[in-house]
Design a protein around this motif. Structure first.
Motif, PDB file in Angstrom:
ATOM      1  N   THR A  34      -1.945   5.978  -5.648  1.00 18.26           N
ATOM      2  CA  THR A  34      -1.784   6.969  -4.574  1.00 18.26           C
ATOM      3  C   THR A  34      -2.648   8.186  -4.901  1.00 18.26           C
ATOM      4  OG1 THR A  34       0.031   8.065  -5.701  1.00 18.26           O
ATOM      5  CG2 THR A  34       0.618   6.340  -4.128  1.00 18.26           C
ATOM      6  N   ASP A  35      -2.895   8.978  -3.883  1.00 18.21           N
ATOM      7  CA  ASP A  35      -3.581  10.255  -4.102  1.00 18.21           C
ATOM      8  C   ASP A  35      -2.527  11.338  -4.187  1.00 18.21           C
ATOM      9  OD1 ASP A  35      -6.118   9.241  -4.037  1.00 18.21           O
ATOM     10  OD2 ASP A  35      -6.255   9.356  -1.864  1.00 18.21           O
ATOM     11  N   GLY A  36      -2.695  12.203  -5.111  1.00 22.09           N
ATOM     12  CA  GLY A  36      -1.743  13.306  -5.176  1.00 22.09           C
ATOM     13  C   GLY A  36      -1.943  14.141  -6.414  1.00 22.09           C
ATOM     14  N   GLN A  37      -1.966  15.418  -6.237  1.00 21.38           N
ATOM     15  CA  GLN A  37      -2.060  16.324  -7.384  1.00 21.38           C
ATOM     16  C   GLN A  37      -1.293  17.599  -7.055  1.00 21.38           C
ATOM     17  OE1 GLN A  37      -6.108  17.317  -8.160  1.00 21.38           O
ATOM     18  NE2 GLN A  37      -6.463  18.182  -6.152  1.00 21.38           N
ATOM     19  N   LEU A  38      -0.776  18.170  -8.077  1.00 25.53           N
ATOM     20  CA  LEU A  38       0.028  19.368  -7.881  1.00 25.53           C
ATOM     21  C   LEU A  38      -0.353  20.399  -8.942  1.00 25.53           C
ATOM     22  CD1 LEU A  38       2.425  20.787  -6.475  1.00 25.53           C
ATOM     23  CD2 LEU A  38       3.927  19.655  -8.095  1.00 25.53           C
ATOM     24  N   PHE A  39      -0.684  21.579  -8.474  1.00 29.97           N
ATOM     25  CA  PHE A  39      -0.951  22.688  -9.389  1.00 29.97           C
ATOM     26  C   PHE A  39       0.239  23.632  -9.328  1.00 29.97           C
ATOM     27  CE2 PHE A  39      -5.248  21.297  -8.457  1.00 29.97           C
ATOM     28  CZ  PHE A  39      -5.846  21.350  -9.695  1.00 29.97           C
ATOM     29  N   VAL A  40       0.869  23.826 -10.448  1.00 35.90           N
ATOM     30  CA  VAL A  40       1.935  24.839 -10.503  1.00 35.90           C
ATOM     31  C   VAL A  40       1.315  26.064 -11.172  1.00 35.90           C
ATOM     32  CG1 VAL A  40       4.237  25.384 -11.305  1.00 35.90           C
ATOM     33  CG2 VAL A  40       3.702  23.062 -10.630  1.00 35.90           C
ATOM     34  N   THR A  58       6.624  13.157  -0.189  1.00 36.76           N
ATOM     35  CA  THR A  58       7.016  12.058   0.696  1.00 36.76           C
ATOM     36  C   THR A  58       6.177  10.832   0.354  1.00 36.76           C
ATOM     37  OG1 THR A  58       7.437  13.705   2.381  1.00 36.76           O
ATOM     38  CG2 THR A  58       7.382  11.424   3.107  1.00 36.76           C
ATOM     39  N   LEU A  59       6.847   9.729   0.143  1.00 35.16           N
ATOM     40  CA  LEU A  59       6.158   8.493  -0.217  1.00 35.16           C
ATOM     41  C   LEU A  59       6.408   7.438   0.850  1.00 35.16           C
ATOM     42  CD1 LEU A  59       7.083   8.482  -3.944  1.00 35.16           C
ATOM     43  CD2 LEU A  59       4.768   8.298  -3.126  1.00 35.16           C
ATOM     44  N   LYS A  60       5.361   6.716   1.165  1.00 34.16           N
ATOM     45  CA  LYS A  60       5.497   5.635   2.140  1.00 34.16           C
ATOM     46  C   LYS A  60       4.842   4.384   1.562  1.00 34.16           C
ATOM     47  CE  LYS A  60       4.494   4.384   6.898  1.00 34.16           C
ATOM     48  NZ  LYS A  60       3.699   4.682   8.068  1.00 34.16           N
ATOM     49  N   VAL A  61       5.607   3.309   1.487  1.00 29.96           N
ATOM     50  CA  VAL A  61       5.072   2.048   0.974  1.00 29.96           C
ATOM     51  C   VAL A  61       5.087   1.035   2.113  1.00 29.96           C
ATOM     52  CG1 VAL A  61       5.388   0.196  -0.704  1.00 29.96           C
ATOM     53  CG2 VAL A  61       5.865   2.545  -1.365  1.00 29.96           C
ATOM     54  N   SER A  62       3.906   0.520   2.443  1.00 27.48           N
ATOM     55  CA  SER A  62       3.778  -0.442   3.538  1.00 27.48           C
ATOM     56  C   SER A  62       3.526  -1.830   2.974  1.00 27.48           C
ATOM     57  CB  SER A  62       2.619  -0.055   4.455  1.00 27.48           C
ATOM     58  OG  SER A  62       2.731   1.284   4.827  1.00 27.48           O
ATOM     59  N   ASN A  63       4.125  -2.806   3.599  1.00 27.88           N
ATOM     60  CA  ASN A  63       3.948  -4.198   3.188  1.00 27.88           C
ATOM     61  C   ASN A  63       2.979  -4.881   4.146  1.00 27.88           C
ATOM     62  OD1 ASN A  63       4.192  -6.760   2.208  1.00 27.88           O
ATOM     63  ND2 ASN A  63       6.264  -7.098   2.985  1.00 27.88           N
ATOM     64  N   LEU A  64       1.818  -5.224   3.660  1.00 28.19           N
ATOM     65  CA  LEU A  64       0.813  -5.870   4.495  1.00 28.19           C
ATOM     66  C   LEU A  64       0.823  -7.396   4.331  1.00 28.19           C
ATOM     67  CD1 LEU A  64      -2.112  -3.413   3.680  1.00 28.19           C
ATOM     68  CD2 LEU A  64      -0.466  -3.250   5.532  1.00 28.19           C
ATOM     69  N   GLY A  65       1.707  -7.884   3.466  1.00 22.18           N
ATOM     70  CA  GLY A  65       1.780  -9.330   3.229  1.00 22.18           C
ATOM     71  C   GLY A  65       3.055  -9.917   3.807  1.00 22.18           C
ATOM     72  N   ARG A  96       0.859  -1.191   0.000  1.00 25.50           N
ATOM     73  CA  ARG A  96       0.000   0.000   0.000  1.00 25.50           C
ATOM     74  C   ARG A  96       0.891   1.235   0.000  1.00 25.50           C
ATOM     75  NH1 ARG A  96      -3.642   0.638   5.013  1.00 25.50           N
ATOM     76  NH2 ARG A  96      -1.800   1.665   5.757  1.00 25.50           N
ATOM     77  N   ALA A  97       0.525   2.175  -0.834  1.00 28.07           N
ATOM     78  CA  ALA A  97       1.369   3.375  -0.954  1.00 28.07           C
ATOM     79  C   ALA A  97       0.603   4.617  -0.517  1.00 28.07           C
ATOM     80  CB  ALA A  97       1.829   3.529  -2.397  1.00 28.07           C
ATOM     81  N   GLU A  98       1.318   5.501   0.133  1.00 27.86           N
ATOM     82  CA  GLU A  98       0.740   6.794   0.523  1.00 27.86           C
ATOM     83  C   GLU A  98       1.664   7.899   0.022  1.00 27.86           C
ATOM     84  OE1 GLU A  98      -0.549   7.125   4.791  1.00 27.86           O
ATOM     85  OE2 GLU A  98       0.286   5.120   4.782  1.00 27.86           O
ATOM     86  N   ARG A  99       1.049   8.982  -0.372  1.00 27.38           N
ATOM     87  CA  ARG A  99       1.854  10.101  -0.872  1.00 27.38           C
ATOM     88  C   ARG A  99       1.432  11.377  -0.153  1.00 27.38           C
ATOM     89  NH1 ARG A  99       4.065  10.830  -5.978  1.00 27.38           N
ATOM     90  NH2 ARG A  99       2.866   9.081  -6.798  1.00 27.38           N
TER      91      ARG A  99
END
Lengths: 188, 424
Positions: B149-155, B70-77, B51-54
């Motif tokens: 992941t969720d993430g959007q960037l407006f420049v 910042t990205l975080k990848v969790s291993n649930l298996g 599972r990834a979070e951003r």
């Protein structure tokens, strides 16, 4: 560690192959091998992606040819318990001492070339030393197991009938096919 | 070539040759290969549950600002021996520090996180997935996964601060602002004289006029200053903006952002119409929130082509009649008729036109042919701009080698007087 082994293993493989094939008696064969060894090293330096698989095929092919053409039959009759080989009819020559380690080195050289490509994709912050250690440990385990099996094959013997040979062959083909299919399925 | 496939070919060849020549030693050559394959199967990942979070430290930034992702990848298996993680970065963003790729080992229930900073050019960037290739140490069994992941960037485009932009639409709103309303009342600028009325401040009495007419007392009237409706129109047509691999569109966006900010700061009601591949309409509004809306829409604007909008198109129903329109466009000669028609309908028109001739000339070699071509195109443009000015349209011809602030200060701060002969 990997960066040195990447070059050391092909060198070792070529040297062992040359030593193993020396008994065939053809100078051109030995020169060809040394030339290929040089191309192999150059390919590794310049990261030619086609070199490691080609080298693997050539190393195994050369080893098979060396074993087939080796005039000094009777390795087992000198060093082993029984007079017959694994499947009964033929006794390998002395070249087996060089050629079996040579193919093992070629296999590991091919593996490390691929592993090196994977490592290059990593970030400088990643803990690659630990990963390298575990990889090399696994290769060492493989080397020990393969050597033990070879030793067993060269020293032990049994004499199956032709029907058993055919059944064994079909089973091995089926088993390998299943194994490869499973790995390919895993990847897709 | 696929590694298990390559190994299997080699094994089959060795088996075939070994059985054909009845050479057990050749069969024995296949042993390490078989062991290698078995080791790959033995340690292959079982069930991959990643599972990834951003997390972005800002979702809306100005051009040139850096954002930390910042990205975080969790291993649930189960434990994973070798995981290659790669973040997909959309084109237009560049990494300034850190790395997008990581090769890691994730134990069962463990996680790995990393951060990197990016900078980008104006635009919207969806950061929706990470690529994960899970395998064992020998690299035989590999599982390729996309982790959402969720993430959007407006420049957002940079906003230049202009002191004031002088406009004078024929119709203003009832609210007070900074636009001269052509009506007498309280204000700053002298507008007219009228007979003194009860309630007028004695300070407003025009003593000079009163002295000339002893029977009457006159007081000054001042021009009311009110808010106005301003419609910004951004031309995003590919044919007017793009010259080979270079685009003048960014200059139009820069000017639009600067003027929107200035008009909104003056209390006006501002709307934005963008047309390129399609029409985007930002409803008119006031204040800082409207400024953010406009910047948001400007960050999404990209030049494009549409069969429907080959020619300049201004939907009049979107803009109140006799309001102020500001067009940002490099202009082509065919645009004259539409602009003149708008002027005839009573709209006060201001055209900010980044000069495409000098812009394109910067990117081409100075050959005799090119110099001649440039002169011809320059003449065509000069004629077109002169015709537009003759029709009572205020045109700012912006040589893009100069800063927009300089141009705005020189041409937009002063009150624009329509040439004589033009009905206002």
């Amino acid at each position: 560690m990997t960066r040195y082994l990447r070059f050391l293993l092909p060198l070792l493989s070529i040297c062992l192959l040359t030593a193993g094939c020396f008994r065939i008696g053809s100078v051109w064969f030995v020169v060809g091998l040394l030339l290929f060894g040089w191309i192999w090293i150059v390919g590794l330096i310049f990261h030619w992606s086609w070199i490691p698989p080609l080298a693997l095929f050539i190393a195994f092919g050369t080893a098979a040819l060396g074993l087939y053409l080796d005039p000094s039959r009777g390795f087992r009759s000198n060093f082993s318990i029984g007079p017959y080989s694994l499947l009964g009819t033929s006794d390998p020559g002395h070249s087996v001492v060089f050629l079996l380690p040579a193919v093992l080195c070629a296999l590991f050289a091919w593996d490390l070339a691929e592993f090196h490509i994977r490592l290059q994709k990593a970030s400088p912050e990643d803990d690659l030393t630990r990963m390298e250690q575990r990889h090399l440990l696994r290769l060492a385990g493989l080397a020990i197991t393969a050597s033990a099996l070879w030793l067993a094959a060269l020293t032990q013997h049994f004499n199956p009938s032709f029907e058993w040979v055919v059944i064994l062959m079909l089973c091995s083909v089926w088993g390998i096919r299943r194994m490869v299919n499973w790995l390919l399925g895993q990847e897709s | 070539m696929n590694r298990p496939f390559l190994l299997s070919i080699l094994i089959f060849l060795l088996l075939f040759v070994g059985f054909a020549t009845i050479q057990p030693s050749i069969l024995a050559l296949a042993l390490p290969l078989l062991l290698y394959l078995l080791a790959g199967i033995w340690r292959s990942p079982e069930k991959v549950q990643l599972r990834a979070e951003r997390i972005l430290d800002a979702e809306r930034v100005k051009t040139g600002d850096e954002v930390t992702v910042t990205l975080k990848v969790s291993n649930l298996g189960s434990a994973l021996e070798e995981v290659f993680l790669e973040d997909h970065l959309p084109a237009g963003l560049e990494v300034t520090s850190g790395s997008l790729q990581h090769l890691v080992e994730i134990p069962a229930g463990g996680s790995v996180s990393w951060a990197y900073t990016v900078r980008g050019r104006r635009g919207y960037y969806g950061l929706r997935s990470i690529r994960a290739i899970v395998g064992e140490h020998l690299g035989l069994a590999r599982l390729d996964q996309e982790l959402t992941t969720d993430g959007q960037l407006f420049v957002l485009p940079p906003v230049l601060r202009l002191r004031r932009v002088s406009i004078q639409p024929r119709r203003t709103r009832v609210f007070s602002g900074t636009i001269p309303a052509r009506q007498g009342g309280s204000g700053v600028e002298f507008f007219d004289l009228r007979e003194y009325q009860a309630g007028d401040s004695p300070r407003w009495i025009n003593w000079r006029a009163t002295a000339r007419h002893p029977q009457h007392v006159f007081s000054n009237q001042f021009e009311q200053e009110r808010a106005a409706d301003v419609g910004l129109i951004l031309d995003g047509r590919h044919r007017t903006n793009d010259f080979g691999d270079r685009s003048i569109f960014e200059h139009s966006v820069l000017a639009a952002a600067a003027l929107a900010d200035t008009f909104l700061n003056s209390g006006n009601r501002v709307g934005l119409l963008f047309y390129g591949r399609q029409i985007t309409w930002t409803l008119p509004g006031y204040g800082k929130l409207q400024g953010e809306r406009i910047l948001h829409d400007l960050s999404l604007a990209e030049p494009g082509d549409s069969q429907n909008f080959q020619e300049l198109y201004v939907p009049r129903h979107l803009f109140p009649s006799r309001s102020q329109l500001v067009l940002f466009s490099p202009l082509i000669p065919e645009d004259y008729d539409i602009l003149a028609a708008l002027r005839m309908r009573g709209y006060q028109l201001l055209v900010i036109s980044p000069d495409p001739v000098s812009f394109e000339a910067e990117g081409i070699a100075e050959t005799q042919t090119n110099i001649l071509a440039k002169r011809i195109v320059r003449l065509q443009r000069t004629v077109m701009l002169r015709r537009l000015r003759g029709a009572g349209i205020q045109v700012v011809d912006w040589d893009t080698s100069q800063q927009f602030e300089e141009i705005a200060k020189r041409e937009l701060e002063q009150r624009y007087f329509v040439p004589s002969g033009i009905l206002r």
